[in-house]
Design a protein around this motif. Sequence first.
Motif, PDB file in Angstrom:
ATOM      1  N   LEU A  13       0.850  -1.203   0.000  1.00 27.37           N
ATOM      2  CA  LEU A  13       0.000   0.000   0.000  1.00 27.37           C
ATOM      3  C   LEU A  13       0.883   1.248   0.000  1.00 27.37           C
ATOM      4  O   LEU A  13       0.604   2.232  -0.689  1.00 27.37           O
ATOM      5  N   GLN A  14       1.940   1.179   0.790  1.00 23.45           N
ATOM      6  CA  GLN A  14       2.816   2.348   0.945  1.00 23.45           C
ATOM      7  C   GLN A  14       3.463   2.736  -0.393  1.00 23.45           C
ATOM      8  O   GLN A  14       3.568   3.911  -0.715  1.00 23.45           O
ATOM      9  N   THR A  15       3.863   1.714  -1.169  1.00 26.55           N
ATOM     10  CA  THR A  15       4.503   2.026  -2.460  1.00 26.55           C
ATOM     11  C   THR A  15       3.475   2.297  -3.548  1.00 26.55           C
ATOM     12  O   THR A  15       3.824   2.762  -4.629  1.00 26.55           O
ATOM     13  N   GLY A  16       2.218   1.942  -3.304  1.00 24.33           N
ATOM     14  CA  GLY A  16       1.200   2.122  -4.333  1.00 24.33           C
ATOM     15  C   GLY A  16       1.054   0.885  -5.207  1.00 24.33           C
ATOM     16  O   GLY A  16       0.292   0.889  -6.176  1.00 24.33           O
ATOM     17  N   ALA A  17       1.788  -0.211  -4.880  1.00 23.96           N
ATOM     18  CA  ALA A  17       1.671  -1.452  -5.659  1.00 23.96           C
ATOM     19  C   ALA A  17       0.299  -2.099  -5.404  1.00 23.96           C
ATOM     20  O   ALA A  17      -0.203  -2.860  -6.229  1.00 23.96           O
ATOM     21  N   LEU A  18      -0.283  -1.806  -4.249  1.00 27.87           N
ATOM     22  CA  LEU A  18      -1.626  -2.307  -3.916  1.00 27.87           C
ATOM     23  C   LEU A  18      -2.504  -1.083  -3.630  1.00 27.87           C
ATOM     24  O   LEU A  18      -2.063  -0.134  -2.985  1.00 27.87           O
ATOM     25  N   ASP A  19      -3.751  -1.134  -4.138  1.00 29.80           N
ATOM     26  CA  ASP A  19      -4.633   0.038  -3.992  1.00 29.80           C
ATOM     27  C   ASP A  19      -5.286   0.112  -2.610  1.00 29.80           C
ATOM     28  O   ASP A  19      -5.366   1.176  -2.009  1.00 29.80           O
ATOM     29  N   MET A  20      -5.832  -1.045  -2.180  1.00 33.99           N
ATOM     30  CA  MET A  20      -6.637  -1.051  -0.950  1.00 33.99           C
ATOM     31  C   MET A  20      -6.353  -2.318  -0.160  1.00 33.99           C
ATOM     32  O   MET A  20      -5.891  -3.313  -0.715  1.00 33.99           O
ATOM     33  N   ALA A  21      -6.651  -2.293   1.139  1.00 34.96           N
ATOM     34  CA  ALA A  21      -6.587  -3.517   1.950  1.00 34.96           C
ATOM     35  C   ALA A  21      -7.486  -3.339   3.155  1.00 34.96           C
ATOM     36  O   ALA A  21      -7.712  -2.210   3.620  1.00 34.96           O
ATOM     37  N   TRP A  22      -8.046  -4.442   3.628  1.00 35.87           N
ATOM     38  CA  TRP A  22      -8.762  -4.450   4.901  1.00 35.87           C
ATOM     39  C   TRP A  22      -7.847  -5.221   5.855  1.00 35.87           C
ATOM     40  O   TRP A  22      -7.742  -6.450   5.763  1.00 35.87           O
ATOM     41  N   LEU A  23      -7.169  -4.474   6.731  1.00 36.30           N
ATOM     42  CA  LEU A  23      -6.164  -5.074   7.618  1.00 36.30           C
ATOM     43  C   LEU A  23      -6.586  -4.958   9.073  1.00 36.30           C
ATOM     44  O   LEU A  23      -7.347  -4.060   9.446  1.00 36.30           O
ATOM     45  N   THR A  24      -6.037  -5.826   9.898  1.00 39.55           N
ATOM     46  CA  THR A  24      -6.351  -5.774  11.332  1.00 39.55           C
ATOM     47  C   THR A  24      -5.740  -4.515  11.957  1.00 39.55           C
ATOM     48  O   THR A  24      -4.660  -4.064  11.549  1.00 39.55           O
ATOM     49  N   THR A  25      -6.422  -4.004  12.984  1.00 41.34           N
ATOM     50  CA  THR A  25      -5.833  -2.896  13.752  1.00 41.34           C
ATOM     51  C   THR A  25      -4.535  -3.380  14.393  1.00 41.34           C
ATOM     52  O   THR A  25      -3.623  -2.588  14.641  1.00 41.34           O
ATOM     53  N   ALA A  26      -4.450  -4.686  14.658  1.00 40.60           N
ATOM     54  CA  ALA A  26      -3.245  -5.259  15.260  1.00 40.60           C
ATOM     55  C   ALA A  26      -2.016  -4.926  14.409  1.00 40.60           C
ATOM     56  O   ALA A  26      -0.966  -4.517  14.935  1.00 40.60           O
ATOM     57  N   GLU A  27      -2.128  -5.111  13.098  1.00 39.76           N
ATOM     58  CA  GLU A  27      -0.985  -4.850  12.215  1.00 39.76           C
ATOM     59  C   GLU A  27      -0.539  -3.386  12.306  1.00 39.76           C
ATOM     60  O   GLU A  27       0.661  -3.080  12.291  1.00 39.76           O
ATOM     61  N   ILE A  28      -1.498  -2.501  12.429  1.00 37.78           N
ATOM     62  CA  ILE A  28      -1.164  -1.068  12.432  1.00 37.78           C
ATOM     63  C   ILE A  28      -0.399  -0.669  13.700  1.00 37.78           C
ATOM     64  O   ILE A  28       0.330   0.318  13.714  1.00 37.78           O
TER      65      ILE A  28
END
Length: 325
Positions: A77-92
């Motif tokens: 996501l950071q590089t823009g290689a992926l547009d969107m994601a639904w990730l856990t708050t844990a990862e953040i």
Amino acid sequence: MKPKKFLAASLVALLALPASGQERSFGLGLITPPVHVWNQEVAAMGETLASRSDGRFSVTAYPSGQLGNEATMLQQLQTGALDMAWLTTAEITFRVPAMAALHAPFLVENIADAARVLRSDEAREILELLPRATGTMGLCYAMTGMRQLVTRQPVASAADLSGLRFRITPAPPIRSFFEMFGAAPAPMPLTQVYDALANAQIDAIDMDYESIINFRYFEHAPHLMETNHHMFGMVALVSARVWAGLPEDDRELIREATQEHCDRTIDRFVAEEDGKLARLSETPGIHITEDVGPDFFGDVVARWDAEWGAQTPYVARLRELVASF
Ligand code: BEZ
């Protein structure tokens, strides 16, 4: 950069930008399998986006960690290689310590209050920290319910948890909680949990009802303690680079559609949580210990608050918020 190279790079960047009216399929990554509520709502969000954009937008979901684990998806996501994601708050929590407050042990007593926290101004403020820390826009929260303890062997007292190899979702605040009651946390992505249990690499897991049902972990770990010891949030993310390339009216369209499906996800979990526990209690071979409260863990909650409260004011702010409910 030399003028010629600059011109070429600008041209590539310009072509990558979706002008208004252009068709676009957004890639969206998730760690969860297609049967999970998140994946169902992502599919529904794709339909909402398609109909509101007159067919210009669609969503291509990559479930079950097809693109890698959550840390990898966050980098994409950071590089823009992926547009969107639904990730856990844990990862953040690796990048935004304030997000750890959402994993405070026994922050809420029930899933309805978890929903209220996720919809609070305080929680929304935490999302504002994401662009700088992660290169993503956090559009909204949802959840996968409350977390429970699932063990291979019966557990009668906190002493029985000591030394158990407990699979946890990789996240510093979750690791702290498990270390504080003497377990040996084994962080691993959701996609590896079933095999790790089946191969007896781990003794126990920290998990929600939705995933316990979907993956049938009870086949190898039949003892479930209804602890509700933390809520398990999700953040709907868009790459900040992708976001920057979208016209304002398209951003608004995406923001609204995503919010609607975050809300639906939360509402579904609140409505279905009790039914999931009932379903598990009717499943042959499962032994459930009901209503295991914070007292079971002695002074761990106070110790956790002391450690994480020193890292972020949101621990105290969310505790105050919940006290006001
Ligand atoms: C987990 O890591 O346990 C998890 C991740 C996403 C959804 C459900 C569970």
